[in-house]
Scaffold this active site. Structure first.
Site, PDB file in Angstrom:
ATOM      1  N   LYS A  77       0.852  -1.181   0.000  1.00  0.00           N
ATOM      2  CA  LYS A  77       0.000   0.000   0.000  1.00  0.00           C
ATOM      3  C   LYS A  77       0.897   1.243   0.000  1.00  0.00           C
ATOM      4  O   LYS A  77       1.972   1.228   0.604  1.00  0.00           O
ATOM      5  CB  LYS A  77      -0.888  -0.061   1.247  1.00  0.00           C
ATOM      6  CG  LYS A  77      -1.955   0.984   1.378  1.00  0.00           C
ATOM      7  CD  LYS A  77      -2.748   0.697   2.653  1.00  0.00           C
ATOM      8  CE  LYS A  77      -3.753   1.766   2.949  1.00  0.00           C
ATOM      9  NZ  LYS A  77      -4.435   1.509   4.239  1.00  0.00           N
ATOM     10  N   SER A 153      -9.233   1.479   4.110  1.00  0.00           N
ATOM     11  CA  SER A 153      -8.387   2.227   3.205  1.00  0.00           C
ATOM     12  C   SER A 153      -7.482   1.337   2.342  1.00  0.00           C
ATOM     13  O   SER A 153      -6.842   1.824   1.413  1.00  0.00           O
ATOM     14  CB  SER A 153      -7.507   3.188   4.020  1.00  0.00           C
ATOM     15  OG  SER A 153      -6.677   2.467   4.923  1.00  0.00           O
ATOM     16  N   SER A 177      -9.668  -1.047   8.120  1.00  0.00           N
ATOM     17  CA  SER A 177      -9.122  -0.858   6.778  1.00  0.00           C
ATOM     18  C   SER A 177      -8.543  -2.098   6.119  1.00  0.00           C
ATOM     19  O   SER A 177      -8.215  -2.066   4.937  1.00  0.00           O
ATOM     20  CB  SER A 177      -8.059   0.248   6.794  1.00  0.00           C
ATOM     21  OG  SER A 177      -8.670   1.502   6.944  1.00  0.00           O
TER      22      SER A 177
END
Length: 478
Positions: A77, A153, A177
């Site tokens: 990420k 996220s 997330s």
């Protein structure tokens, strides 16, 4: 094993490693499979925002000979897990051009395990959303239905794994997330206990200890092995989870006997549970009972409204710090040309808070741990929906509005079942047991006492054996 038996797009990380060990393909060929899959699928999903071909070549040249996941491709990420010498934007227009100077401890452990980082995944600005629709890179689309949110996220990582670009991808979880994107895309997603995986060397904690680091996977064994490979205590860490009694991978074959499972079907905050989500939870409970477990209705022991108010203050405070730090480091103004309007407004609110407000908020959030400790004196686990709704339409969680109160209300209502585990620091997982009438994935959440990831993984492996999900594939896949 032969090439005829092996399919990269449907294999998990352990399967790819086994194929490499058997000589079915080389580490370089496995990495090329990943880049080819990204090339085929990413244009439709916008999950990968940076390919790291040069870095991958350098990693391949230095692979440890006996590493357990030697040559297996992985995605990072585009935030916490910094990779030295590679761009990291935090999903933020202001940070375009930022290059990491150090490797995150997670990256160091990935390399030691033989994993090859092939790129970075899309994310909302500074991870402050439960959807992945940043202005910088645009929305990541859900491979099951491109009109519905992939979650956030860690949405780019979820879309990449669900569609078969890579078997495993890094995610972090500060309010859900990992678990929310896993639920929205039919993946397995485990949030470890606070202090189980490292967050240094740059940070001592993220979001005041709410955030934990792990992965999104298609199989339970991948998640367990990745936890074994990344969970050694970090020198100087602020938190340290209890040392496990054995490997997490070995826990998958253990038998605990019948357990008492507390089921929470309404977490409050005025967010009604969608009837399809409620029905999926009922079906999951029936499956638990079929495996011999007792399922009993319970309610969360903490004050949901008070916790939401505390988290609102903590998130706003850390958003203010991140906006100010990025604006300073990148020598740019903190305005809506460089940051999402909702984050600017959240940051303004965070700056307005007194230190005493923030410390009280942190103390209240931490007290959630004692509430769960009391609950776990009566039950072995807690199960609930992951989210109160099915994956929401794109644009529901609007970061381009300066109405931060409306946004944070949606954020906290949408994470009402997941964020308590972050406050308490306990492990929690999303298991892809169910689907909606229209075929959308519906995750079931399970939470366990602090340090008891093995208990969760043992149950997940049993569920995977009896109710396998690996044959389900999204509409868009490699």
């Amino acid at each position: 094993m032969t090439m005829r038996d092996f399919n990269y797009e449907t294999s998990d990380a352990v399967g790819v490693a086994e194929a490499i060990a058997a000589g079915v393909l080389t580490p370089g060929e496995a990495v090329e499979e990943a880049f080819a899959a990204i090339g085929r699928v990413n244009p439709a999903l916008n999950a990968v925002i940076l390919e790291m071909r040069e870095a991958a070549e350098a990693q391949l040249a230095a692979l440890p000979a006996d590493a357990p996941l030697r040559g297996v491709p992985v995605l990072l990420k585009d935030d916490c897990p910094s990779y030295a010498g590679v761009a990291m934007s935090f999903g933020c227009r202001a940070a375009v051009g930022n290059v990491s100077r150090t490797d995150h401890a997670i990256v160091t452990r990935y390399r030691a395990a033989g994993l090859v980082v092939v790129g970075k995944t899309n994310m909302p600005e500074m991870s402050c959303n439960i959807a992945t629709e940043p202005t910088l890179h645009g929305a990541t689309l859900n491979p099951w239905n491109v009109e519905r949110s992939v979650g956030g996220s860690s949405g780019g990582s979820a879309a990449a794994v669900a569609s078969g670009m890579v078997p495993v991808a890094y995610g972090n979880d500060g309010a859900g997330s990992i678990r929310i994107p896993a639920a929205n895309t039919g993946l397995f997603g485990l949030k470890p206990s606070r202090g189980r995986t490292p967050c240094g060397p740059v940070s001592s904690e993220n979001w005041g200890g709410l955030v934990c680091h792990h992965v999104l996977t298609r199989s339970v064994r991948d998640s367990a092995l990745m936890l074994d490979l990344t969970s050694a205590q970090e020198p100087g860490a602020l938190y340290a989870a209890p040392v496990p009694r054995g490997s997490f991978l070995s826990a998958l074959n253990a038998k605990s006997g019948p357990m008492r499972i507390g089921i929470v079907s309404d977490a409050g905050l005025g967010m009604p549970v969608d009837p399809e989500v409620g029905a999926a939870l009922d079906r999951a409970a029936t499956k638990m009972e079929a495996l011999g477990h007792a399922v009993v209705p319970i309610a969360f022991a903490h004050d949901g409204e008070a916790l939401a108010d505390a988290l609102q203050k903590l998130i706003a405070t850390y958003t203010a710090i991140e906006v100010d730090d990025i604006a300073r480091d990148m020598a740019c103004p903190a305005d809506d040309r460089h940051f999402e309007p909702v984050n600017l407004a959240l940051a303004d609110y965070g700056r307005s808070l007194a230190a005493t407000d923030v410390i009280r908020a942190r103390s209240l959030a931490n007290a959630t741990a004692r509430c769960f400790a009391r609950t776990f004196s009566d039950v072995d686990m807690v199960m609930s929906p992951v989210t109160p709704c099915l994956p929401q339409p794109l644009g529901t969680f609007d970061v381009r509005s300066a109405d931060w109160r409306h946004f944070i209300g949606l954020f906290l209502s949408g994470s009402v079942f997941t964020h308590p585990a972050n406050a308490a620091g306990i492990p929690a997982m999303s298991v892809p047991l169910e689907t909606s009438a229209s075929g959308l994935p519906v995750g079931t959440q399970f939470m366990a006492p602090y340090g008891e990831e093995a208990r969760l993984l043992m149950l997940a492996a049993d569920l995977e054996r009896h109710y396998p999900w690996s044959a389900r594939r999204p509409l868009i896949h490699a």
